[in-house]
Design a protein around this motif. Structure first.
Motif, PDB file in Angstrom:
ATOM      1  N   SER A 123       0.845  -1.196   0.000  1.00  0.00           N
ATOM      2  CA  SER A 123       0.000   0.000   0.000  1.00  0.00           C
ATOM      3  C   SER A 123       0.880   1.246   0.000  1.00  0.00           C
ATOM      4  O   SER A 123       2.001   1.241   0.531  1.00  0.00           O
ATOM      5  CB  SER A 123      -0.923   0.006   1.218  1.00  0.00           C
ATOM      6  OG  SER A 123      -0.185   0.243   2.397  1.00  0.00           O
ATOM      7  N   LEU A 124       0.362   2.309  -0.586  1.00  0.00           N
ATOM      8  CA  LEU A 124       1.104   3.570  -0.590  1.00  0.00           C
ATOM      9  C   LEU A 124       1.340   4.050   0.839  1.00  0.00           C
ATOM     10  O   LEU A 124       2.418   4.561   1.155  1.00  0.00           O
ATOM     11  CB  LEU A 124       0.336   4.624  -1.389  1.00  0.00           C
ATOM     12  CG  LEU A 124       0.929   6.035  -1.401  1.00  0.00           C
ATOM     13  CD1 LEU A 124       2.357   6.032  -1.937  1.00  0.00           C
ATOM     14  CD2 LEU A 124       0.045   6.983  -2.212  1.00  0.00           C
ATOM     15  N   GLU A 125       0.356   3.879   1.709  1.00  0.00           N
ATOM     16  CA  GLU A 125       0.517   4.295   3.108  1.00  0.00           C
ATOM     17  C   GLU A 125       1.687   3.567   3.755  1.00  0.00           C
ATOM     18  O   GLU A 125       2.519   4.177   4.443  1.00  0.00           O
ATOM     19  CB  GLU A 125      -0.768   4.028   3.894  1.00  0.00           C
ATOM     20  CG  GLU A 125      -0.666   4.487   5.340  1.00  0.00           C
ATOM     21  CD  GLU A 125      -1.861   4.071   6.178  1.00  0.00           C
ATOM     22  OE1 GLU A 125      -2.038   4.654   7.266  1.00  0.00           O
ATOM     23  OE2 GLU A 125      -2.607   3.165   5.753  1.00  0.00           O
ATOM     24  N   GLU A 126       1.766   2.266   3.548  1.00  0.00           N
ATOM     25  CA  GLU A 126       2.868   1.477   4.106  1.00  0.00           C
ATOM     26  C   GLU A 126       4.208   1.949   3.551  1.00  0.00           C
ATOM     27  O   GLU A 126       5.200   2.076   4.283  1.00  0.00           O
ATOM     28  CB  GLU A 126       2.657  -0.004   3.779  1.00  0.00           C
ATOM     29  CG  GLU A 126       3.683  -0.947   4.378  1.00  0.00           C
ATOM     30  CD  GLU A 126       3.442  -2.387   3.995  1.00  0.00           C
ATOM     31  OE1 GLU A 126       4.308  -3.241   4.319  1.00  0.00           O
ATOM     32  OE2 GLU A 126       2.404  -2.682   3.364  1.00  0.00           O
ATOM     33  N   PHE A 127       4.242   2.220   2.253  1.00  0.00           N
ATOM     34  CA  PHE A 127       5.474   2.680   1.622  1.00  0.00           C
ATOM     35  C   PHE A 127       5.911   4.038   2.185  1.00  0.00           C
ATOM     36  O   PHE A 127       7.094   4.249   2.491  1.00  0.00           O
ATOM     37  CB  PHE A 127       5.253   2.787   0.112  1.00  0.00           C
ATOM     38  CG  PHE A 127       6.421   3.344  -0.648  1.00  0.00           C
ATOM     39  CD1 PHE A 127       7.584   2.602  -0.806  1.00  0.00           C
ATOM     40  CD2 PHE A 127       6.361   4.614  -1.202  1.00  0.00           C
ATOM     41  CE1 PHE A 127       8.665   3.115  -1.500  1.00  0.00           C
ATOM     42  CE2 PHE A 127       7.429   5.140  -1.899  1.00  0.00           C
ATOM     43  CZ  PHE A 127       8.592   4.387  -2.053  1.00  0.00           C
ATOM     44  N   LEU A 128       4.965   4.959   2.370  1.00  0.00           N
ATOM     45  CA  LEU A 128       5.297   6.279   2.891  1.00  0.00           C
ATOM     46  C   LEU A 128       5.808   6.217   4.323  1.00  0.00           C
ATOM     47  O   LEU A 128       6.639   7.040   4.739  1.00  0.00           O
ATOM     48  CB  LEU A 128       4.071   7.194   2.834  1.00  0.00           C
ATOM     49  CG  LEU A 128       3.577   7.609   1.446  1.00  0.00           C
ATOM     50  CD1 LEU A 128       2.270   8.379   1.558  1.00  0.00           C
ATOM     51  CD2 LEU A 128       4.614   8.443   0.708  1.00  0.00           C
ATOM     52  N   ASN A 129       5.322   5.243   5.093  1.00  0.00           N
ATOM     53  CA  ASN A 129       5.681   5.145   6.505  1.00  0.00           C
ATOM     54  C   ASN A 129       6.994   4.415   6.751  1.00  0.00           C
ATOM     55  O   ASN A 129       7.474   4.363   7.893  1.00  0.00           O
ATOM     56  CB  ASN A 129       4.565   4.453   7.292  1.00  0.00           C
ATOM     57  CG  ASN A 129       3.333   5.335   7.425  1.00  0.00           C
ATOM     58  OD1 ASN A 129       3.415   6.556   7.351  1.00  0.00           O
ATOM     59  ND2 ASN A 129       2.175   4.721   7.608  1.00  0.00           N
ATOM     60  N   GLU A 130       7.575   3.848   5.707  1.00  0.00           N
ATOM     61  CA  GLU A 130       8.854   3.159   5.877  1.00  0.00           C
ATOM     62  C   GLU A 130       9.936   4.154   6.283  1.00  0.00           C
ATOM     63  O   GLU A 130      10.049   5.240   5.718  1.00  0.00           O
ATOM     64  CB  GLU A 130       9.271   2.461   4.580  1.00  0.00           C
ATOM     65  CG  GLU A 130       8.452   1.239   4.253  1.00  0.00           C
ATOM     66  CD  GLU A 130       8.941   0.552   2.983  1.00  0.00           C
ATOM     67  OE1 GLU A 130       8.634  -0.642   2.809  1.00  0.00           O
ATOM     68  OE2 GLU A 130       9.611   1.201   2.168  1.00  0.00           O
ATOM     69  N   GLN A 131      10.746   3.767   7.245  1.00  0.00           N
ATOM     70  CA  GLN A 131      11.812   4.638   7.725  1.00  0.00           C
ATOM     71  C   GLN A 131      13.080   4.512   6.894  1.00  0.00           C
ATOM     72  O   GLN A 131      13.813   5.484   6.694  1.00  0.00           O
ATOM     73  CB  GLN A 131      12.125   4.310   9.194  1.00  0.00           C
ATOM     74  CG  GLN A 131      10.954   4.537  10.132  1.00  0.00           C
ATOM     75  CD  GLN A 131      10.454   5.969  10.116  1.00  0.00           C
ATOM     76  OE1 GLN A 131      11.237   6.919  10.170  1.00  0.00           O
ATOM     77  NE2 GLN A 131       9.134   6.144  10.013  1.00  0.00           N
ATOM     78  N   ASN A 132      13.358   3.310   6.427  1.00  0.00           N
ATOM     79  CA  ASN A 132      14.574   3.087   5.644  1.00  0.00           C
ATOM     80  C   ASN A 132      14.351   3.461   4.178  1.00  0.00           C
ATOM     81  O   ASN A 132      13.270   3.254   3.629  1.00  0.00           O
ATOM     82  CB  ASN A 132      15.008   1.620   5.730  1.00  0.00           C
ATOM     83  CG  ASN A 132      15.373   1.219   7.154  1.00  0.00           C
ATOM     84  OD1 ASN A 132      15.898   2.034   7.907  1.00  0.00           O
ATOM     85  ND2 ASN A 132      15.092  -0.021   7.512  1.00  0.00           N
TER      86      ASN A 132
END
Length: 264
Positions: free
Chosen positions: A139-148
């Protein structure tokens, strides 16, 4: 102006990915519109222009947007308008000028997670997914929330096919300036999705505010309550374009306007 020592024209995604991993200073080139604003010296610039990633098409479940698709294509595409109304046109039409929008690519903007982006909140409100060459679909949300920071290639954006009412709201100091704050709303079968960008951080969903509206039997009656909560839920800050307190006032006003628009 950015620079690179070598130029690599990829003939396949596999070839581009292999080249990307060879050096931490290798970079995938999109339209390079925002790269030009920096002075970073890169090692190898990898061009995806020959990989046919410039498209907007549909499958049974999704509308697929290739990474090299430009903002201008999103702005004028009939398929997107049929499903999602005028939200892409409204969100993108004031970004500098047609020449600029004909150069900026979807993949570069989303992969870079630009906090000032007007496009990312729109995609987030539409429940978009990203397809990465090595990382697969998430999901785009998951991708945006990635720290690395991923060493990967964004191949396409996947938008679930759904006929919905949408609204994009923003405030700018001038017509072609970056947004001080922006807001994208989707109403699909009376389920509201709200994404806020230019906080000035990267876009995020207003989940608690969404819950207030979606659990109500009469969404319109909950607008004032939602306006009180969204400022507490969404972290806002100050920068050269506006203060935190100014953004708080704008966000509440834009929420009211956007909700009323998708309920009309």
């Amino acid at each position: 102006m950015f620079s690179f020592s070598k130029f690599f024209l990829a003939s396949s995604l596999e070839e581009a990915y292999t080249e990307l991993l060879k050096n931490k200073k290798n970079i995938i080139l999109g339209g390079t519109s925002y790269l030009r604003m920096g002075n970073t010296p890169w090692n190898t610039g990898i061009d995806l222009s020959n990989l046919n990633l410039n498209y907007i098409s549909e499958t049974e479940e999704f509308i697929n947007i290739g990474a090299m698709t430009t903002f201008r294509q999103l702005e004028t595409n009939i398929l997107l308008k049929d499903f999602f109304g005028d939200i892409f046109n409204v969100a993108l039409r004031d970004i500098i000028g047609v020449q600029f929008r004909s150069n900026v690519t979807v993949g570069a903007t989303v992969f870079s997670k630009y906090g000032f982006s007007d496009l990312i909140p729109v995609l987030l409100s539409l429940d978009a997914k990203v397809k990465l060459f090595n990382g697969g679909i998430l999901s785009l949300e998951e991708f945006l929330n990635e720290q690395n920071i991923r060493k990967d290639i964004l191949v396409e954006i996947l938008l679930p096919k759904k006929y919905c009412k949408t609204s994009f709201q923003c405030v700018r100091k001038s017509k072609t300036d970056y947004s001080i704050i922006n807001l994208a709303i989707c109403n699909f079968n009376n389920k509201i999705t709200i994404a806020v960008g230019s906080r000035p951080g990267k876009a995020m969903l207003a989940k608690k505010t969404m819950a207030i509206l979606n659990l109500s039997e009469n969404i319109e009656k909950e607008i004032v309550n939602a306006m009180k909560h969204i400022g507490d839920e969404i972290p806002l800050d100050s920068n050269m374009r506006g203060s935190k307190s100014y953004r708080e006032l704008l966000l509440s006003a834009l929420l009211r306007k956007g909700i009323q628009e998708v309920l009309n």
